[in-house]
Scaffold this motif. Sequence first.
Motif, mmCIF file in Angstrom:
data_model
loop_
_atom_site.group_PDB
_atom_site.id
_atom_site.type_symbol
_atom_site.label_atom_id
_atom_site.label_comp_id
_atom_site.label_asym_id
_atom_site.label_seq_id
_atom_site.Cartn_x
_atom_site.Cartn_y
_atom_site.Cartn_z
ATOM 1 N N LEU A 21 0.831 -1.204 0.000
ATOM 2 C CA LEU A 21 0.000 0.000 0.000
ATOM 3 C C LEU A 21 0.863 1.251 0.000
ATOM 4 O O LEU A 21 2.046 1.216 0.384
ATOM 5 C CB LEU A 21 -0.937 -0.017 1.211
ATOM 6 C CG LEU A 21 -1.795 -1.282 1.341
ATOM 7 C CD1 LEU A 21 -2.676 -1.206 2.582
ATOM 8 C CD2 LEU A 21 -2.650 -1.497 0.086
ATOM 9 N N ASP A 22 0.217 2.336 -0.401
ATOM 10 C CA ASP A 22 0.921 3.612 -0.480
ATOM 11 C C ASP A 22 0.910 4.238 0.922
ATOM 12 O O ASP A 22 0.182 5.201 1.173
ATOM 13 C CB ASP A 22 0.165 4.474 -1.516
ATOM 14 C CG ASP A 22 0.880 5.763 -1.806
ATOM 15 O OD1 ASP A 22 2.072 5.874 -1.454
ATOM 16 O OD2 ASP A 22 0.231 6.668 -2.377
ATOM 17 N N GLY A 23 1.662 3.641 1.837
ATOM 18 C CA GLY A 23 1.678 4.119 3.230
ATOM 19 C C GLY A 23 0.808 3.242 4.112
ATOM 20 O O GLY A 23 0.327 2.182 3.677
ATOM 21 N N VAL A 24 0.582 3.678 5.343
ATOM 22 C CA VAL A 24 -0.266 2.898 6.259
ATOM 23 C C VAL A 24 -1.726 3.274 5.980
ATOM 24 O O VAL A 24 -2.070 4.450 5.978
ATOM 25 C CB VAL A 24 0.082 3.227 7.737
ATOM 26 C CG1 VAL A 24 -0.793 2.422 8.689
ATOM 27 C CG2 VAL A 24 1.552 2.955 8.005
ATOM 28 N N LYS A 25 -2.548 2.291 5.745
ATOM 29 C CA LYS A 25 -3.964 2.567 5.427
ATOM 30 C C LYS A 25 -4.864 1.843 6.437
ATOM 31 O O LYS A 25 -4.569 0.712 6.842
ATOM 32 C CB LYS A 25 -4.306 2.071 4.019
ATOM 33 C CG LYS A 25 -3.423 2.631 2.930
ATOM 34 C CD LYS A 25 -3.758 4.083 2.622
ATOM 35 C CE LYS A 25 -2.749 4.624 1.616
ATOM 36 N NZ LYS A 25 -3.080 5.926 1.130
ATOM 37 N N THR A 26 -5.971 2.518 6.768
ATOM 38 C CA THR A 26 -6.909 1.946 7.734
ATOM 39 C C THR A 26 -8.223 1.612 7.016
ATOM 40 O O THR A 26 -8.800 2.475 6.361
ATOM 41 C CB THR A 26 -7.161 2.957 8.871
ATOM 42 O OG1 THR A 26 -5.891 3.246 9.454
ATOM 43 C CG2 THR A 26 -8.095 2.402 9.928
ATOM 44 N N PHE A 27 -8.654 0.380 7.148
ATOM 45 C CA PHE A 27 -9.849 -0.055 6.404
ATOM 46 C C PHE A 27 -10.545 -1.191 7.158
ATOM 47 O O PHE A 27 -9.973 -1.765 8.100
ATOM 48 C CB PHE A 27 -9.443 -0.523 4.997
ATOM 49 C CG PHE A 27 -8.387 -1.587 5.008
ATOM 50 C CD1 PHE A 27 -8.721 -2.924 5.115
ATOM 51 C CD2 PHE A 27 -7.032 -1.243 4.966
ATOM 52 C CE1 PHE A 27 -7.746 -3.904 5.156
ATOM 53 C CE2 PHE A 27 -6.049 -2.233 5.010
ATOM 54 C CZ PHE A 27 -6.415 -3.557 5.108
ATOM 55 N N ASN A 28 -11.769 -1.489 6.745
ATOM 56 C CA ASN A 28 -12.500 -2.630 7.309
ATOM 57 C C ASN A 28 -13.340 -3.367 6.248
ATOM 58 O O ASN A 28 -14.196 -4.174 6.590
ATOM 59 C CB ASN A 28 -13.371 -2.190 8.496
ATOM 60 C CG ASN A 28 -14.334 -1.077 8.132
ATOM 61 O OD1 ASN A 28 -14.449 -0.712 6.952
ATOM 62 N ND2 ASN A 28 -15.016 -0.517 9.119
ATOM 63 N N ARG A 29 -13.108 -3.033 4.992
ATOM 64 C CA ARG A 29 -13.798 -3.731 3.903
ATOM 65 C C ARG A 29 -12.766 -4.097 2.842
ATOM 66 O O ARG A 29 -12.009 -3.223 2.391
ATOM 67 C CB ARG A 29 -14.860 -2.834 3.238
ATOM 68 C CG ARG A 29 -15.884 -2.241 4.204
ATOM 69 C CD ARG A 29 -16.875 -3.290 4.672
ATOM 70 N NE ARG A 29 -17.848 -2.741 5.595
ATOM 71 C CZ ARG A 29 -17.857 -2.966 6.905
ATOM 72 N NH1 ARG A 29 -16.928 -3.712 7.485
ATOM 73 N NH2 ARG A 29 -18.818 -2.451 7.659
ATOM 74 N N VAL A 30 -12.764 -5.363 2.449
ATOM 75 C CA VAL A 30 -11.835 -5.816 1.413
ATOM 76 C C VAL A 30 -12.665 -6.321 0.237
ATOM 77 O O VAL A 30 -13.519 -7.193 0.410
ATOM 78 C CB VAL A 30 -10.935 -6.959 1.935
ATOM 79 C CG1 VAL A 30 -9.987 -7.438 0.843
ATOM 80 C CG2 VAL A 30 -10.172 -6.507 3.178
ATOM 81 N N LEU A 31 -12.450 -5.731 -0.920
ATOM 82 C CA LEU A 31 -13.244 -6.085 -2.105
ATOM 83 C C LEU A 31 -12.375 -6.882 -3.085
ATOM 84 O O LEU A 31 -11.257 -6.469 -3.399
ATOM 85 C CB LEU A 31 -13.753 -4.793 -2.743
ATOM 86 C CG LEU A 31 -14.666 -4.880 -3.959
ATOM 87 C CD1 LEU A 31 -15.591 -3.655 -3.989
ATOM 88 C CD2 LEU A 31 -13.902 -4.950 -5.271
#
Length: 595
Positions: free
Chosen positions: A395-405
């Motif tokens: 990833l382009d840096g640290v990313k915060t997410f909770n949905r993976v498509l």
Amino acid sequence: MKLNLFIPALLPVCMLVVRACDQTPPPAPYGALPTTAQVEWQKMETNMFVHFGPNTFTSSEWGTGKEDVDVFAPTALDCRQWARTAKAAGMKGVIITAKHHDGFCLWPNPMSRHTVAQCAWMDGKGDILRDLSEACREYGLEFGVYISPWDRNDPTYGTDEYNEVFKKTLDSALGDYGEVFEQWFDGACGEGPNGKRQVYDWDLYHETVYSHQPYAIIFSNVGPGCRWIGNERGIAGETCWSTLDVTGYDPSASPHKSILNVGNPGGDTWVPGEADVSIRPGWFYKESEDSKVKTLDQLLEIYYGSVGRNSLLLLNVPPDKRGRIHETDSVRLMEFRAALDRIFATDLADGASAEATEIRGGSRKYAPAKMLDGKYDTYWTTDDDVTSASVTFMLDGVKTFNRVLIQEYIPLGQRVSAFNVEVQDADGNWSKVAEGTTIGYKRILLTDKVSATAVRINIENSFACPVLNGFGLFLDEVMTAPADNGTAAKSVTRKAGEPFTLDLGKVTTATGFFYEPGNLGKDGCIICYNLETSLDGKSWTMVCSEKMFDNIVNNPIRQDVRFAAPVETRYLRITPTRTDRTDTYGIAGFGALEK
Ligand code: FUL
């Protein structure tokens, strides 16, 4: 100098190698495949269902077919408002109940005497298929038609003659209103006036649909275009194959709902799932449900449970007695759209780079970066003999997410049967955040909120080499908690056939009663019943004999039943005469209606 000579000499060889790589042939298709029309249909993702007809005015779910045509009297019909609302909600198409089980036709069907043409409304000149098809074209929406083969009005229903009547009904509805993207055949089938169930001529019906609409997707329990997802809650199985074994079945005799919900791995035919659900408890508008419009959380859960599980979402939004979508529903739809826009506007995988453990023929054409290019027809894939492989996205840096498509390229078939997703934290540690079975056209995995520098998809098993064309990461901060799925209502259980008696505590003027099934999957429910009242609990009066709760098995919501006239009573006794299980039935709610 030597070098200069050397480079041009080598160039043709290099070019040859690159060209040879780029000529690596694509994988052969695997198993049952979608038609082009089915792929385009799947890309629609969300459509609007519109239940409208005499039931809207009688507050019923299933009309008897004996209603006076003049009950149908919208006071301010506006099909453009339906289309405008659907468009603003991001829907791609609209499907209208042109004829529900009561037989009333929303268009002047020459095969019937129970249509808008016989109504006082608009002096018999009304035609909702005309108005809605025009409105759909105006707003750039696809137009679809629901026509119930079960007809409680047609005098020929239950005889061979009816098949011809129904064929001509299809000719009239599908021939005169432009392109129809989906023909919805309802599975319900009841007795005709002669007490017989109709034997439907499905071959004739399908032939007729295709003769007018060669690209239409035909919906039924077994397709051929798409299949019912097996419940009316809009939720596909976590495992959801678009392939189904249909050999030996037809729409009247289909596999069990539990199979429709998940499909068959390697099934013989491509029959993708369509998840239908109403924005309200019932399919038709009822004022009493104005306060029961689904919440935003519920709609999001439905979205993830349908579109997010390789299924189409067909969301019913029933117009009211004016013939307009009620304000509450339209506001909720706009909130739903705004939430989806907010969640999916920013793809946190943007700017990522990708590498894979295997790339088909070592070719750039099949590199994992193809999962990030936003193009539908480019994909990452591997050599034919590879059935497990991993793709890692840095990833382009640290990313915060909770949905993976994740998306699988379905024109080459549905292949993946087991996978998991791992993330790497800022310290370089990997951990598993999700696992699944099927992917299909689109899979959205709900994970805890995680911060990561890289994400890896491990394909553990695939029927043939995996072919993936999409990947994305999103942060949903709208949905609070998964909604209660409504199947675990507190209920009492009784033996099938055993009466259930309620003491109201005092003599009451009852205008009717209500019944709500309990835990349907576990206890079952009452379908047909007798209802008696009593002042002393000893001598009983039959008020409803051999009545049926409409559509209760597929949509197990509370049913309100009005008596012909108010009754003074202290006790209510319900005796089931038909239940959906042979051993028990459940009661989550039972009582008198007093107003
Ligand atoms: C069912 C019907 O019986 C309901 O009334 C409703 O139309 C739903 C979409 O399909 O089978």
